[in-house]
Scaffold this motif. Structure first.
Motif, mmCIF file in Angstrom:
data_model
loop_
_atom_site.group_PDB
_atom_site.id
_atom_site.type_symbol
_atom_site.label_atom_id
_atom_site.label_comp_id
_atom_site.label_asym_id
_atom_site.label_seq_id
_atom_site.Cartn_x
_atom_site.Cartn_y
_atom_site.Cartn_z
ATOM 1 N N GLN A 214 7.370 -0.884 -1.289
ATOM 2 C CA GLN A 214 8.490 -1.811 -1.443
ATOM 3 C C GLN A 214 8.692 -2.661 -0.192
ATOM 4 N N HIS A 216 6.358 -3.650 1.919
ATOM 5 C CA HIS A 216 5.326 -4.686 1.890
ATOM 6 C C HIS A 216 5.651 -5.762 0.870
ATOM 7 N N ALA A 217 6.161 -5.341 -0.275
ATOM 8 C CA ALA A 217 6.488 -6.307 -1.327
ATOM 9 C C ALA A 217 7.605 -7.246 -0.877
ATOM 10 N N GLY A 220 6.200 -9.649 1.802
ATOM 11 C CA GLY A 220 5.373 -10.684 1.198
ATOM 12 C C GLY A 220 6.182 -11.690 0.413
ATOM 13 N N LEU A 221 7.190 -11.194 -0.307
ATOM 14 C CA LEU A 221 8.021 -12.091 -1.108
ATOM 15 C C LEU A 221 8.788 -13.067 -0.226
ATOM 16 N N GLY A 253 2.022 -14.071 3.304
ATOM 17 C CA GLY A 253 2.749 -13.368 2.252
ATOM 18 C C GLY A 253 1.827 -12.832 1.178
ATOM 19 N N THR A 254 0.803 -13.601 0.813
ATOM 20 C CA THR A 254 -0.162 -13.138 -0.181
ATOM 21 C C THR A 254 -0.935 -11.925 0.315
ATOM 22 N N TRP A 257 1.118 -8.886 -0.139
ATOM 23 C CA TRP A 257 1.206 -8.491 -1.549
ATOM 24 C C TRP A 257 -0.071 -7.828 -2.040
ATOM 25 N N THR A 258 -1.205 -8.161 -1.448
ATOM 26 C CA THR A 258 -2.490 -7.688 -1.961
ATOM 27 C C THR A 258 -3.184 -6.741 -0.983
ATOM 28 N N GLU A 261 -1.260 -3.656 0.147
ATOM 29 C CA GLU A 261 -0.874 -2.692 -0.877
ATOM 30 C C GLU A 261 -2.037 -1.794 -1.299
#
Length: 321
Positions: A214, A216-217, A220-221, A253-254, A257-258, A261
């Protein structure tokens, strides 16, 4: 900043992946030293005819190799100017390198390969004392991993402390070492098979991984959705590079997200598999005892039934007499 962007060519994939002998980060020689020490210990065991896992050796050396490349490729030069490059370094040092090093069980190798005499004996005593200390127990608490992730992703960037740090003399080097040490501290409770002063439960490990996912999400968001530049020291790449700082921020940010994770999902799968394997072993271990108890209970019920039948027969015999 210590780098000079005026002498750097545009950050093309070729330049990012090229080896730069000048301006190599301190993490690169650290990787070499770690690899040499590990190989010396492994070879010492093999010469004595003692077993040491080749797969563990490969894992540790692979971690050292990635650590070396992170600090020696062109990526390291551009990380002082591009947030995408810096975040890539951070993710690599915090979530990719530490698991590979820890799976290599360097602590167990030290205990087996270090001579139990002379200075080796003193080193082993120091290692045992440190492992059993309250400080080690506190540092390896699962909550510490969550605090490290929150501080180095959310706290460092969303307050723009990253700009303050990278503007200091050797600030980039300080950041890289912080990422590496923080990643190791966070990964040890999740990955280590060495004896630890605190062994977290599988439930605690799953909760730890879930919260880090969460973090990291969210990180990134924020980088993807914020329409303005967040980092004062990483928002002015040279015009000759033709790099849009907002696009660079979105790339970071990408990556969160990737790329960030994926290792956590691997930890999630491994933790679930280990938990299931442990429960299966415990069930198999206790099954013979349960079967013996069940047989004893059935025998007891059968004896009661036999006594009841015998008593009924005696009563009918008395009535017939």
């Amino acid at each position: 900043m210590t780098g000079n962007a005026t002498i750097l060519p545009p950050p093309t994939p070729e330049n990012l992946a090229a080896f730069w002998p000048v301006g190599v980060s301190v993490v690169a020689p650290i990787a070499v030293v770690l690899a040499v020490l590990y190989l010396l210990g492994a070879v010492a065991l093999w010469r004595r005819g003692r077993r040491w896992s080749v797969l563990r050796t490969i894992s540790f050396l692979l971690g050292c190799g990635i650590l070396f490349l992170t600090g020696s490729l062109g990526l390291n030069q551009y990380a002082e100017w591009l947030v995408g490059a810096l975040v890539f370094q951070q993710i690599t040092l915090m979530t990719v390198v530490p698991p590979l090093l820890i799976v290599g069980s360097p602590g167990r190798l030290i205990l087996r390969a270090t001579p139990h005499r002379g200075i080796g004996r003193v080193a082993l005593r120091v290692a045992h004392g440190g492992l059993r200390s309250r400080v080690a127990s506190a540092v390896l608490h699962p909550a510490v991993a969550i605090m490290v992730a929150a501080a180095l992703y959310l706290g460092l960037y969303l307050t723009d402390l990253v700009s303050v740090a990278i503007a200091l003399p050797a600030g980039h080097e300080l950041l890289l070492m912080t990422f590496l040490v923080g990643g190791i501290v966070a990964a040890v409770p999740l990955w280590s098979s060495d004896p630890l002063p605190r062994a977290p439960s599988y439930a605690a490990r799953l909760a730890d991984v879930g919260i880090e996912l969460q973090i990291h999400a969210i990180f990134g968001l924020v980088l993807l959705r914020t329409p303005s530049l967040l980092f004062s020291a990483l928002s002015s790449p040279p015009p000759s590079w033709s790099v849009d700082p907002l696009f660079d921020q979105a790339v970071a940010g990408t990556l969160a997200w990737t790329y960030a994770e994926l290792p956590l999902f691997v930890i999630l799968i491994v933790t679930l598999a280990r938990w299931g394997s442990r429960d299966a072993k415990l069930a198999a271990r206790h099954q013979p005892r349960h079967e013996a108890d069940l047989e004893e209970y059935n025998a007891y019920l059968a004896s009661l039934e036999g006594r009841g039948s015998s008593s009924a027969g005696d009563e009918q015999g008395q009535r017939g007499g």
